[in-house]
Design a protein around this motif. Structure first.
Motif, PDB file in Angstrom:
ATOM      1  N   PRO A  17     -37.351  27.368 -48.214  1.00 31.77           N
ATOM      2  CA  PRO A  17     -37.057  28.664 -49.092  1.00 31.77           C
ATOM      3  C   PRO A  17     -37.593  28.824 -50.207  1.00 31.77           C
ATOM      4  O   PRO A  17     -38.017  30.154 -51.322  1.00 31.77           O
ATOM      5  CB  PRO A  17     -35.067  28.424 -49.341  1.00 31.77           C
ATOM      6  CG  PRO A  17     -35.278  27.254 -49.133  1.00 31.77           C
ATOM      7  CD  PRO A  17     -35.894  26.136 -47.967  1.00 31.77           C
ATOM      8  N   ARG A  20     -40.575  30.461 -49.444  1.00 34.83           N
ATOM      9  CA  ARG A  20     -39.869  32.469 -49.373  1.00 34.83           C
ATOM     10  C   ARG A  20     -39.528  33.234 -50.695  1.00 34.83           C
ATOM     11  O   ARG A  20     -40.646  34.274 -51.131  1.00 34.83           O
ATOM     12  CB  ARG A  20     -38.771  32.212 -48.514  1.00 34.83           C
ATOM     13  CG  ARG A  20     -38.856  33.222 -47.765  1.00 34.83           C
ATOM     14  CD  ARG A  20     -37.545  33.535 -47.328  1.00 34.83           C
ATOM     15  NE  ARG A  20     -37.034  34.254 -46.879  1.00 34.83           N
ATOM     16  CZ  ARG A  20     -36.598  35.356 -45.697  1.00 34.83           C
ATOM     17  NH1 ARG A  20     -36.827  34.552 -45.123  1.00 34.83           N
ATOM     18  NH2 ARG A  20     -36.144  36.793 -45.734  1.00 34.83           N
ATOM     19  N   ARG A  21     -38.781  31.877 -51.447  1.00 28.50           N
ATOM     20  CA  ARG A  21     -38.507  32.453 -52.743  1.00 28.50           C
ATOM     21  C   ARG A  21     -40.012  33.051 -53.769  1.00 28.50           C
ATOM     22  O   ARG A  21     -39.974  34.239 -54.572  1.00 28.50           O
ATOM     23  CB  ARG A  21     -37.562  32.103 -53.833  1.00 28.50           C
ATOM     24  CG  ARG A  21     -36.592  32.137 -53.193  1.00 28.50           C
ATOM     25  CD  ARG A  21     -35.491  31.453 -54.233  1.00 28.50           C
ATOM     26  NE  ARG A  21     -35.310  30.167 -54.369  1.00 28.50           N
ATOM     27  CZ  ARG A  21     -35.105  28.953 -53.155  1.00 28.50           C
ATOM     28  NH1 ARG A  21     -34.019  29.763 -52.403  1.00 28.50           N
ATOM     29  NH2 ARG A  21     -35.328  27.710 -53.930  1.00 28.50           N
ATOM     30  N   TYR A  38     -40.515  41.479 -47.320  1.00 30.65           N
ATOM     31  CA  TYR A  38     -39.265  41.798 -46.045  1.00 30.65           C
ATOM     32  C   TYR A  38     -39.866  40.516 -45.186  1.00 30.65           C
ATOM     33  O   TYR A  38     -39.865  40.117 -44.825  1.00 30.65           O
ATOM     34  CB  TYR A  38     -38.244  42.217 -45.681  1.00 30.65           C
ATOM     35  CG  TYR A  38     -37.367  41.760 -45.081  1.00 30.65           C
ATOM     36  CD1 TYR A  38     -36.113  40.604 -45.611  1.00 30.65           C
ATOM     37  CD2 TYR A  38     -36.851  42.053 -43.425  1.00 30.65           C
ATOM     38  CE1 TYR A  38     -35.453  39.948 -44.083  1.00 30.65           C
ATOM     39  CE2 TYR A  38     -37.017  40.953 -42.610  1.00 30.65           C
ATOM     40  CZ  TYR A  38     -35.504  40.309 -43.664  1.00 30.65           C
ATOM     41  OH  TYR A  38     -34.742  39.708 -42.085  1.00 30.65           O
ATOM     42  N   SER A  41     -42.532  37.495 -45.804  1.00 30.23           N
ATOM     43  CA  SER A  41     -41.328  36.754 -46.218  1.00 30.23           C
ATOM     44  C   SER A  41     -40.738  35.861 -44.920  1.00 30.23           C
ATOM     45  O   SER A  41     -40.803  34.535 -45.066  1.00 30.23           O
ATOM     46  CB  SER A  41     -40.349  37.210 -47.566  1.00 30.23           C
ATOM     47  OG  SER A  41     -39.164  37.837 -46.621  1.00 30.23           O
ATOM     48  N   VAL A  42     -39.706  36.791 -43.777  1.00 34.78           N
ATOM     49  CA  VAL A  42     -40.076  36.144 -42.999  1.00 34.78           C
ATOM     50  C   VAL A  42     -40.876  35.427 -41.619  1.00 34.78           C
ATOM     51  O   VAL A  42     -41.016  34.330 -41.219  1.00 34.78           O
ATOM     52  CB  VAL A  42     -39.103  37.138 -42.041  1.00 34.78           C
ATOM     53  CG1 VAL A  42     -38.816  37.009 -40.456  1.00 34.78           C
ATOM     54  CG2 VAL A  42     -37.793  37.421 -42.017  1.00 34.78           C
ATOM     55  N   LEU A  44     -43.457  34.413 -43.393  1.00 37.58           N
ATOM     56  CA  LEU A  44     -44.257  33.207 -43.939  1.00 37.58           C
ATOM     57  C   LEU A  44     -43.036  32.183 -43.367  1.00 37.58           C
ATOM     58  O   LEU A  44     -42.874  30.718 -43.184  1.00 37.58           O
ATOM     59  CB  LEU A  44     -44.014  33.249 -45.402  1.00 37.58           C
ATOM     60  CG  LEU A  44     -44.231  31.748 -46.446  1.00 37.58           C
ATOM     61  CD1 LEU A  44     -45.280  30.628 -45.848  1.00 37.58           C
ATOM     62  CD2 LEU A  44     -43.666  32.283 -47.638  1.00 37.58           C
ATOM     63  N   THR A  45     -41.495  31.774 -43.920  1.00 39.03           N
ATOM     64  CA  THR A  45     -40.469  31.216 -43.303  1.00 39.03           C
ATOM     65  C   THR A  45     -40.678  31.066 -42.287  1.00 39.03           C
ATOM     66  O   THR A  45     -40.744  29.553 -41.299  1.00 39.03           O
ATOM     67  CB  THR A  45     -39.238  32.260 -43.370  1.00 39.03           C
ATOM     68  OG1 THR A  45     -39.248  32.391 -44.554  1.00 39.03           O
ATOM     69  CG2 THR A  45     -37.715  31.033 -42.743  1.00 39.03           C
ATOM     70  N   CYS A  48     -43.639  28.160 -42.024  1.00 40.69           N
ATOM     71  CA  CYS A  48     -42.947  26.816 -42.495  1.00 40.69           C
ATOM     72  C   CYS A  48     -42.128  26.116 -42.057  1.00 40.69           C
ATOM     73  O   CYS A  48     -42.298  24.871 -41.792  1.00 40.69           O
ATOM     74  CB  CYS A  48     -42.309  27.141 -43.869  1.00 40.69           C
ATOM     75  SG  CYS A  48     -43.779  27.959 -45.367  1.00 40.69           S
TER      76      CYS A  48
END
Length: 150
Positions: A17, A20-21, A38, A41-42, A44-45, A48
């Protein structure tokens, strides 16, 4: 406008997180459309989470052991964002990256990254070992960006 940052993170779930942030904050500041932010970020999540789960099983460490680190690098350059996640695990086996069917237990994250990004590359680091997941997305912009373009 160009923005570039790189993080060296511990292979722990709490690192995901954080990355992501930072990405979402960068995208918001640059004025990137929230839907594009968004999606990135998904993706990337997922990248990771794979680095945390699989990125340290090589070099004598047991699979899943919470040791080691991984690196996240993001580039916003012009109309494109490129993100790279590299770990120090055993890397992807063989020439093909294992992607899964929709009902499989593992591998769905890699498929999701492929769906959310415009261009994806899965590979292995030469020399030191480890997997590298990089993906690009063409950016769309909000009508009024937070960051003044100079």
């Amino acid at each position: 406008m160009s923005i570039w940052w790189s993080l060296h993170l511990r292979r722990e779930a709490a690192s995901v997180p954080l990355a992501r942030r930072l990405l979402l904050g960068t995208m918001e500041t640059a004025g990137v459309d929230p839907d594009v932010s968004y999606d990135l970020s998904v993706a990337l999540t997922e990248a990771c989470a794979n680095a945390v789960e699989h990125g340290g099983g090589g070099r004598g460490r047991p699979q899943g052991a919470p040791t080691g680190a991984f690196r996240v690098t993001a580039y916003l350059d012009g109309e494109t964002c490129r993100i790279e996640v590299a770990d120090s695990g055993p890397g992807f086996p063989g020439a093909e990256v294992p992607t899964a069917s929709a009902d499989a237990e593992n591998g769905r994250g890699l498929r999701l990254i492929e769906e959310l990004a415009d261009h994806v590359h899965f590979g292995n680091r030469s020399g030191r070992g480890g997997a590298v997941v990089s993906f690009d997305k063409i950016l769309k912009w909000k009508d009024s960006p937070s960051l003044l373009m100079a």
